[in-house]
Design an enzyme around this catalytic site. Sequence first.
Site, PDB file in Angstrom:
ATOM      1  N   GLN A 288       0.811  -1.214   0.000  1.00 31.23           N
ATOM      2  CA  GLN A 288       0.000   0.000   0.000  1.00 31.23           C
ATOM      3  C   GLN A 288       0.844   1.264   0.000  1.00 31.23           C
ATOM      4  O   GLN A 288       0.334   2.366  -0.238  1.00 31.23           O
ATOM      5  CB  GLN A 288      -0.917   0.027   1.216  1.00 31.23           C
ATOM      6  CG  GLN A 288      -0.188   0.182   2.539  1.00 31.23           C
ATOM      7  CD  GLN A 288      -1.095   0.062   3.730  1.00 31.23           C
ATOM      8  OE1 GLN A 288      -1.497  -1.037   4.105  1.00 31.23           O
ATOM      9  NE2 GLN A 288      -1.435   1.201   4.333  1.00 31.23           N
TER      10      GLN A 288
ATOM     11  N   CYS B 261      -4.952   0.540   3.790  1.00 25.94           N
ATOM     12  CA  CYS B 261      -4.970  -0.881   4.128  1.00 25.94           C
ATOM     13  C   CYS B 261      -6.360  -1.473   4.014  1.00 25.94           C
ATOM     14  O   CYS B 261      -6.529  -2.628   3.630  1.00 25.94           O
ATOM     15  CB  CYS B 261      -4.420  -1.093   5.536  1.00 25.94           C
ATOM     16  SG  CYS B 261      -5.368  -0.257   6.822  1.00 25.94           S
TER      17      CYS B 261
ATOM     18  N   HIS C 190      -5.286  -1.091  11.887  1.00 22.56           N
ATOM     19  CA  HIS C 190      -4.720  -1.551  10.620  1.00 22.56           C
ATOM     20  C   HIS C 190      -5.505  -2.753  10.113  1.00 22.56           C
ATOM     21  O   HIS C 190      -5.763  -3.702  10.861  1.00 22.56           O
ATOM     22  CB  HIS C 190      -3.252  -1.920  10.813  1.00 22.56           C
ATOM     23  CG  HIS C 190      -2.565  -2.355   9.559  1.00 22.56           C
ATOM     24  ND1 HIS C 190      -2.531  -1.587   8.416  1.00 22.56           N
ATOM     25  CD2 HIS C 190      -1.880  -3.500   9.265  1.00 22.56           C
ATOM     26  CE1 HIS C 190      -1.849  -2.224   7.480  1.00 22.56           C
ATOM     27  NE2 HIS C 190      -1.446  -3.385   7.970  1.00 22.56           N
TER      28      HIS C 190
ATOM     29  N   ASN D 296      -0.371  -9.287   5.144  1.00 24.86           N
ATOM     30  CA  ASN D 296      -0.309  -7.842   5.293  1.00 24.86           C
ATOM     31  C   ASN D 296      -0.199  -7.182   3.914  1.00 24.86           C
ATOM     32  O   ASN D 296      -0.050  -7.865   2.896  1.00 24.86           O
ATOM     33  CB  ASN D 296       0.895  -7.465   6.168  1.00 24.86           C
ATOM     34  CG  ASN D 296       0.760  -6.084   6.777  1.00 24.86           C
ATOM     35  OD1 ASN D 296      -0.263  -5.416   6.628  1.00 24.86           O
ATOM     36  ND2 ASN D 296       1.798  -5.641   7.456  1.00 24.86           N
TER      37      ASN D 296
END
Length: 227
Positions: free
Chosen positions: A34, A40, A178, A198
């Site tokens: 990102q 995110c 997050h 992630n």
Amino acid sequence: WDTPLINKVKDLISNTPNKFDWRETNYLTKVKDQKRCGSCWAFSSTSALEAFLNKRNLTTGRRSEQELVDCSEENYGCEGGLMHLAFDYVIKKGGLLNYNVYPYNAIDQQCFIEKNQKQYGSHLSDYQFTIPKSILDMKLNLIQTPITIALDADNIFFRFYKEGVIDIPSNVNSSMNHAVLLVGFDYDDEGMYWIIQNSWGSDWGDNGFCKIRAVPGEGVLLCQQYG
């Protein structure tokens, strides 16, 4: 509780696998980055949508995170957002454009899609939340599709993760800030842990992935804004 309900719960538990990992399938898309944009929430959402489409042989390639950043008016672009609002946008729009059509620039831009322009075969009609604080429900839903979740990414254990299982007291987590993608679970000698994907590139963590200890009674918060 009545006996039929107890028996149903026992059946669910007994039929739940001891481990599951979407990385072992061909449905999970590769780790993304990102960059310096609090998007995110968009990456978690598109990665979940892509796996959903891949599993149903409906894929038309990577979806556009930038379209969500620019055009999902209920969210705040690089300042954060919520995954279910991203899904609401996809449902309302009837799909999400291909990444090649609307590439990612990691900045807030004006929405520049044409009226009624959409990517056919990239839509969904509904979504659901997991039961708060229920590890069993998360596991049961996870074996159906990867799940968008939120966690605390401000602590040093997560930010500088490289290997092993993050296993810290829950009071160390300050807030859910997050969004990531829950892609599996497994066990070690200390108990169960989650596997997450992630969106900080493949150089972060274990090739972009991380293991986090599952704590009984600790759910995943889905009512805040994530970046």
